[in-house]
Write an enzyme that holds these catalytic residues in place. Sequence first.
Site, PDB file in Angstrom:
ATOM      1  CB  CYS A   1      -0.580   9.949  25.402  1.00 25.20           C
ATOM      2  SG  CYS A   1      -1.821   8.704  23.742  1.00 25.20           S
TER       3      CYS A   1
ATOM      4  CB  ALA B   1       0.378  -7.848  -2.604  1.00 19.77           C
TER       5      ALA B   1
ATOM      6  CG  HIS C   1      -3.492   1.391  -0.863  1.00 23.36           C
ATOM      7  ND1 HIS C   1      -3.562   0.392  -1.809  1.00 23.36           N
ATOM      8  CD2 HIS C   1      -4.529   1.970  -1.913  1.00 23.36           C
ATOM      9  CE1 HIS C   1      -4.422  -0.013  -2.460  1.00 23.36           C
ATOM     10  NE2 HIS C   1      -4.816   1.637  -2.198  1.00 23.36           N
TER      11      HIS C   1
ATOM     12  CB  CYS D   1       0.057   5.805  22.580  1.00 23.59           C
ATOM     13  SG  CYS D   1       0.864   7.645  22.676  1.00 23.59           S
TER      14      CYS D   1
ATOM     15  CB  ILE E   1       0.999  -0.759   3.319  1.00 23.88           C
ATOM     16  CG1 ILE E   1       1.101  -2.760   3.059  1.00 23.88           C
ATOM     17  CG2 ILE E   1       0.511  -0.277   2.454  1.00 23.88           C
ATOM     18  CD1 ILE E   1      -0.007  -2.840   3.597  1.00 23.88           C
TER      19      ILE E   1
ATOM     20  CB  SER F   1      -5.990  -8.946  -8.429  1.00 26.29           C
ATOM     21  OG  SER F   1      -6.324  -8.184  -8.060  1.00 26.29           O
TER      22      SER F   1
ATOM     23  CB  CYS G   1      -1.345  12.762  21.888  1.00 28.60           C
ATOM     24  SG  CYS G   1       0.674  11.179  21.824  1.00 28.60           S
TER      25      CYS G   1
HETATM   26  P1  NAD Z   1      -3.520  -9.184  -4.954  1.00 30.71           P
HETATM   27  O1  NAD Z   1      -3.268  -9.840  -3.980  1.00 30.71           O
HETATM   28  O2  NAD Z   1      -4.853  -8.854  -5.480  1.00 30.71           O
HETATM   29  O3  NAD Z   1      -3.145  -9.645  -6.672  1.00 30.71           O
HETATM   30  C1  NAD Z   1      -1.858 -10.122  -6.556  1.00 30.71           C
HETATM   31  C2  NAD Z   1      -1.551 -10.343  -7.791  1.00 30.71           C
HETATM   32  O4  NAD Z   1      -0.498 -10.390  -7.670  1.00 30.71           O
HETATM   33  C3  NAD Z   1      -2.731 -11.133  -8.242  1.00 30.71           C
HETATM   34  O5  NAD Z   1      -2.986 -11.843  -9.236  1.00 30.71           O
HETATM   35  C4  NAD Z   1      -1.291 -12.767  -8.766  1.00 30.71           C
HETATM   36  O6  NAD Z   1      -1.566 -13.762  -9.488  1.00 30.71           O
HETATM   37  C5  NAD Z   1       0.155 -12.135  -8.609  1.00 30.71           C
HETATM   38  N1  NAD Z   1       1.606 -12.115  -8.143  1.00 30.71           N
HETATM   39  C6  NAD Z   1       1.946 -13.485  -7.102  1.00 30.71           C
HETATM   40  N2  NAD Z   1       2.780 -13.123  -6.677  1.00 30.71           N
HETATM   41  C7  NAD Z   1       3.382 -13.459  -8.106  1.00 30.71           C
HETATM   42  C8  NAD Z   1       5.068 -12.850  -8.613  1.00 30.71           C
HETATM   43  N3  NAD Z   1       5.537 -13.154  -7.921  1.00 30.71           N
HETATM   44  N4  NAD Z   1       4.573 -12.717  -9.853  1.00 30.71           N
HETATM   45  C9  NAD Z   1       3.969 -11.821 -10.674  1.00 30.71           C
HETATM   46  N5  NAD Z   1       2.471 -12.431 -10.122  1.00 30.71           N
HETATM   47  C10 NAD Z   1       2.608 -12.529  -8.667  1.00 30.71           C
HETATM   48  O7  NAD Z   1      -2.815  -7.662  -5.038  1.00 30.71           O
HETATM   49  P2  NAD Z   1      -2.801  -6.205  -5.404  1.00 30.71           P
HETATM   50  O8  NAD Z   1      -3.691  -6.162  -6.800  1.00 30.71           O
HETATM   51  O9  NAD Z   1      -2.342  -5.379  -4.887  1.00 30.71           O
HETATM   52  O10 NAD Z   1      -4.355  -5.804  -4.588  1.00 30.71           O
HETATM   53  C11 NAD Z   1      -4.489  -5.926  -2.602  1.00 30.71           C
HETATM   54  C12 NAD Z   1      -4.374  -5.240  -1.538  1.00 30.71           C
HETATM   55  O11 NAD Z   1      -3.495  -5.081  -0.594  1.00 30.71           O
HETATM   56  C13 NAD Z   1      -3.858  -4.181  -2.116  1.00 30.71           C
HETATM   57  O12 NAD Z   1      -4.285  -2.710  -1.898  1.00 30.71           O
HETATM   58  C14 NAD Z   1      -2.025  -3.821  -0.848  1.00 30.71           C
HETATM   59  O13 NAD Z   1      -2.079  -2.369  -0.077  1.00 30.71           O
HETATM   60  C15 NAD Z   1      -2.778  -4.446  -0.273  1.00 30.71           C
HETATM   61  N6  NAD Z   1      -1.323  -5.304   0.217  1.00 30.71           N
HETATM   62  C16 NAD Z   1      -0.515  -5.037   0.601  1.00 30.71           C
HETATM   63  C17 NAD Z   1       0.988  -6.330   0.763  1.00 30.71           C
HETATM   64  C18 NAD Z   1       2.317  -5.584   0.440  1.00 30.71           C
HETATM   65  O14 NAD Z   1       2.247  -4.507   1.039  1.00 30.71           O
HETATM   66  N7  NAD Z   1       3.305  -7.064   0.365  1.00 30.71           N
HETATM   67  C19 NAD Z   1       0.848  -7.688   0.746  1.00 30.71           C
HETATM   68  C20 NAD Z   1      -0.775  -7.634   0.688  1.00 30.71           C
HETATM   69  C21 NAD Z   1      -2.021  -6.810   0.539  1.00 30.71           C
HETATM   70 ZN    ZN Z   2      -0.374   9.193  22.291  1.00 31.81          ZN
END
Ligand code: NAD
Ligand code: ZN
Length: 247
Positions: free
Chosen positions: A154, A24, A123, A152, A107, A193, A134
Amino acid sequence: MESNIEQISKVISESNNIVFFGGAGLSTESGIPDFRSVDGIYNQKYDYPPEQILSYSFFRTNKEVFFRFCREKCLEPILHAKPNPAHLALARLEAMGKLKAVITQNIDGLHQAAGSKEVLELHGTLLSHTCIDCGKKYKLEDVLKTEGIARCECGGVIRPDIVLYEEGLDNNILTKSVMYINDADCLIVAGTSLVVQPAASLINYYRGNKLILINKDPLPAEQYANYYIHGKVGEIFEQVMKYVDKN
Ligand code: NAD
Ligand code: ZN
């Protein structure tokens, strides 16, 4: 000891089988909040932690809150987000033939928007949704036009094509990710993280000696990394690419 940009840039510049593993934190500079930063979703006011809301049992029993959270914290921010210099740098490294795959826990579809081709979404994705009755497919924009529980034509509920907590990961994607990491000469891990399993354990398959960890905050995994640096991943990649282009 923390590495400097120059050291990390040199390693990336000299590698030709790079694999990237991210989370993330890669998209916070695109305006999508992560979970665990101080301004992440964990620290914003909601009645339940995000991992509970984004779980299968919660989706089954509490759809109103699930959809409200999804719209406000995930779909709306993603609709307006653009790739940042980190996404763009990874797409360029792939086009140069240096990077073989992006493996992401995200995601939000921003790697593909930046031009990356080999993207393994552990993910799933929020860009597409499926009716649980459906099977009809919907786009993110379509779901945002609905109100309350997304339905949907449906009458069935439309769910996002993401892997919810309590659900298993796609085996093909996992196997491919293991293969890429196993073969990599350099593994860059950034903006995660490393607490969400089984995704976080994937980095244990790396066998080389160029494991680079880039994160805003310090992480316990630094003890296993060959190089680590604290900072914003977009800003760091901007500087890395300047070095790569010069050398
Ligand atoms: P997390 O939120 O647990 O950790 C994010 C890490 O990134 C933290 O350690 C933080 O310090 C660091 N961080 C934040 N901004 C940063 C930057 N600009 N540069 C460098 N580091 C930075 O995220 P995770 O480990 O991906 O786990 C969270 C779960 O949530 C995942 O499974 C993911 O699928 C989902 N998620 C996805 C999104 C997305 O698609 N953008 C957003 C939120 C959560
Ligand atoms: Zn449907």
